[in-house]
Design a protein around this motif. Structure first.
Motif, PDB file in Angstrom:
ATOM      1  N   PHE A  31     -81.924  52.929  54.416  1.00  0.00           N
ATOM      2  CA  PHE A  31     -82.756  53.907  55.116  1.00  0.00           C
ATOM      3  C   PHE A  31     -82.340  54.014  56.581  1.00  0.00           C
ATOM      4  O   PHE A  31     -82.265  55.110  57.146  1.00  0.00           O
ATOM      5  N   GLY A  32     -82.067  52.866  57.209  1.00  0.00           N
ATOM      6  CA  GLY A  32     -81.758  52.865  58.627  1.00  0.00           C
ATOM      7  C   GLY A  32     -80.405  53.474  58.954  1.00  0.00           C
ATOM      8  O   GLY A  32     -80.262  54.176  59.952  1.00  0.00           O
ATOM      9  N   ILE A  33     -79.389  53.214  58.128  1.00  0.00           N
ATOM     10  CA  ILE A  33     -78.045  53.689  58.441  1.00  0.00           C
ATOM     11  C   ILE A  33     -77.832  55.121  57.973  1.00  0.00           C
ATOM     12  O   ILE A  33     -77.380  55.978  58.721  1.00  0.00           O
ATOM     13  N   MET A  34     -78.161  55.404  56.706  1.00  0.00           N
ATOM     14  CA  MET A  34     -77.847  56.701  56.132  1.00  0.00           C
ATOM     15  C   MET A  34     -79.043  57.648  56.102  1.00  0.00           C
ATOM     16  O   MET A  34     -78.919  58.765  55.630  1.00  0.00           O
ATOM     17  N   ASP A  35     -80.198  57.194  56.589  1.00  0.00           N
ATOM     18  CA  ASP A  35     -81.398  58.036  56.595  1.00  0.00           C
ATOM     19  C   ASP A  35     -81.709  58.541  55.190  1.00  0.00           C
ATOM     20  O   ASP A  35     -82.061  59.698  54.980  1.00  0.00           O
ATOM     21  N   MET A  36     -81.553  57.627  54.219  1.00  0.00           N
ATOM     22  CA  MET A  36     -81.676  57.965  52.810  1.00  0.00           C
ATOM     23  C   MET A  36     -82.919  57.298  52.227  1.00  0.00           C
ATOM     24  O   MET A  36     -83.042  56.068  52.254  1.00  0.00           O
ATOM     25  N   ILE A  37     -83.849  58.092  51.709  1.00  0.00           N
ATOM     26  CA  ILE A  37     -85.034  57.565  51.045  1.00  0.00           C
ATOM     27  C   ILE A  37     -84.698  57.398  49.571  1.00  0.00           C
ATOM     28  O   ILE A  37     -84.511  58.390  48.860  1.00  0.00           O
ATOM     29  N   ASN A  38     -84.627  56.162  49.106  1.00  0.00           N
ATOM     30  CA  ASN A  38     -84.171  55.866  47.747  1.00  0.00           C
ATOM     31  C   ASN A  38     -85.321  55.312  46.917  1.00  0.00           C
ATOM     32  O   ASN A  38     -85.591  54.112  46.934  1.00  0.00           O
ATOM     33  N   LEU A  39     -85.991  56.186  46.172  1.00  0.00           N
ATOM     34  CA  LEU A  39     -87.067  55.736  45.301  1.00  0.00           C
ATOM     35  C   LEU A  39     -86.550  55.062  44.040  1.00  0.00           C
ATOM     36  O   LEU A  39     -87.333  54.486  43.289  1.00  0.00           O
ATOM     37  N   ALA A  40     -85.234  55.128  43.805  1.00  0.00           N
ATOM     38  CA  ALA A  40     -84.659  54.465  42.635  1.00  0.00           C
ATOM     39  C   ALA A  40     -84.407  52.988  42.880  1.00  0.00           C
ATOM     40  O   ALA A  40     -83.917  52.289  41.981  1.00  0.00           O
ATOM     41  N   VAL A  78     -73.263  50.658  42.371  1.00  0.00           N
ATOM     42  CA  VAL A  78     -72.114  51.320  42.997  1.00  0.00           C
ATOM     43  C   VAL A  78     -71.808  52.635  42.288  1.00  0.00           C
ATOM     44  O   VAL A  78     -71.549  53.668  42.934  1.00  0.00           O
ATOM     45  N   LEU A  79     -71.829  52.625  40.954  1.00  0.00           N
ATOM     46  CA  LEU A  79     -71.569  53.852  40.201  1.00  0.00           C
ATOM     47  C   LEU A  79     -72.628  54.913  40.509  1.00  0.00           C
ATOM     48  O   LEU A  79     -72.309  56.103  40.646  1.00  0.00           O
ATOM     49  N   LEU A  80     -73.871  54.497  40.616  1.00  0.00           N
ATOM     50  CA  LEU A  80     -74.944  55.431  40.951  1.00  0.00           C
ATOM     51  C   LEU A  80     -74.738  56.028  42.333  1.00  0.00           C
ATOM     52  O   LEU A  80     -74.922  57.235  42.540  1.00  0.00           O
ATOM     53  N   ALA A 102     -86.416  61.432  40.204  1.00  0.00           N
ATOM     54  CA  ALA A 102     -85.895  61.798  38.888  1.00  0.00           C
ATOM     55  C   ALA A 102     -85.066  60.657  38.294  1.00  0.00           C
ATOM     56  O   ALA A 102     -85.162  60.375  37.085  1.00  0.00           O
ATOM     57  N   ILE A 103     -84.282  59.983  39.132  1.00  0.00           N
ATOM     58  CA  ILE A 103     -83.514  58.828  38.654  1.00  0.00           C
ATOM     59  C   ILE A 103     -84.452  57.735  38.171  1.00  0.00           C
ATOM     60  O   ILE A 103     -84.227  57.086  37.145  1.00  0.00           O
ATOM     61  N   LEU A 104     -85.539  57.521  38.908  1.00  0.00           N
ATOM     62  CA  LEU A 104     -86.529  56.510  38.512  1.00  0.00           C
ATOM     63  C   LEU A 104     -87.095  56.815  37.130  1.00  0.00           C
ATOM     64  O   LEU A 104     -87.197  55.931  36.270  1.00  0.00           O
ATOM     65  N   LEU A 105     -87.463  58.075  36.893  1.00  0.00           N
ATOM     66  CA  LEU A 105     -88.027  58.446  35.595  1.00  0.00           C
ATOM     67  C   LEU A 105     -86.993  58.291  34.486  1.00  0.00           C
ATOM     68  O   LEU A 105     -87.312  57.796  33.388  1.00  0.00           O
TER      69      LEU A 105
END
Length: 306
Positions: A31-40, A78-80, A102-105
């Protein structure tokens, strides 16, 4: 309410907090480096727990299952990241939330198709199945002490990596100012893939450690993902030190609240209030803690400076 009870709950909170740290460490750097919210992120924790349980059952060894499951989960992560998540880096946060949700589901349904809907058992190592006498009249499960040791060791290794290596310098630079780090020659994409692999491996370690204590089941990642986000908000986005302190605070407050609040309500208001209001109040204590921290320090306890 005895001193033995308080000591036991403090150890339980420490153990739970360190496992939350394993989840939150990778999440806060992503989150801090790429500003990416990853719910997966919670789904990788779930997949890691399932893989470790399956490999351990097939091999007959918890340790082989742990090593194999962590490695397999890191490869999946890594593949994801290479195939899906990279496409979301430049999107807004709403697109990231929708895509990773969607990935989580899909992960939940994939796990249900492979392993079924019933919980998968995971046995702890036989050598760690007994108690350890810490004080006269007080014994504590050896496996929980092992979890505490693993959590502290990983925290120390991450601290040394982030503060005393060139890679750690690049991580801190990326967390503080991604554009400037790229301008100075840091390959942020490669760095993020590496961080994502490490974060995924830590998720799997947490899943493997908690698997013998909690149920390995579909959807197990959602509730703990919420706690991981609470941790990084309290500690400060992009901060390993903040993630550790936030995880310890959340672990101690959550464990103490679920144990001591019903007891307190029972003494003050009676058994009925202890059975109904006690658990409800205990469940919101960590959010009260988060609100209090954000009131005094809106960027968290140890935010990345940038």
């Amino acid at each position: 309410m005895t001193g033995i009870l308080l000591l036991e709950q403090a150890l339980n909170g420490l153990q739970f907090g360190l496992m939350l740290f394993l989840l939150a460490a990778g999440l806060t750097l992503v989150f801090g480096i790429m500003d990416m919210i990853n719910l997966a992120h919670g789904s990788l924790y779930m997949v890691g727990a399932y893989l470790i349980a399956t490999i351990a059952a097939a091999s007959g060894s918890f340790w082989i299952g742990l090593a194999g499951g962590v490695a397999a989960t890191a490869v999946i992560g890594v593949l994801l990241e290479l195939t899906v998540l990279r496409r979301l880096y430049e999107r807004d946060h709403l697109s990231q939330v929708l895509g990773t949700f969607a990935i989580l589901l899909m992960a939940n349904e994939a796990v249900r198709m492979v392993w079924g809907s019933q919980p998968v058992p995971m046995a702890m190592p036989a050598a760690l199945s007994g108690p350890v006498a810490l004080l006269p009249g007080f014994s504590y499960p050896a496996y929980r002490l092992f979890i505490i040791g693993v959590g502290l060791a990983v925290a120390l290794l991450l601290y040394l990596l982030v503060t005393h290596t060139r890679v750690g310098m690049q991580v801190r630079a990326g967390a503080s100012n991604r554009e400037m780090a790229q301008a100075m020659g840091t390959n942020v994409r490669l760095l993020f893939t590496s961080l994502f692999a490490v974060g995924t491996a830590l998720c799997a370690v947490a899943g493997g450690m908690l698997g013998p204590l909690l149920a390995v089941q579909v959807g197990m990642g959602e509730s703990i993902l919420i706690l991981a986000f609470v941790v990084i908000v309290i500690g400060g986005i992009g901060s390993i030190r903040g993630a550790l302190l936030g995880a310890l605070l959340v672990g101690l407050v959550d464990t103490a609240g679920r144990t001591l609040v019903p007891v307190l309500f029972g003494q003050l208001l009676g058994p009925a209030a202890a059975a109904t209001a006690g658990p409800a109040v205990a469940s919101i204590l960590i959010y009260v803690l988060m609100a209090g921290v954000l009131f005094w320090k809106p960027r968290g306890l140890f935010p990345s400076h940038g």
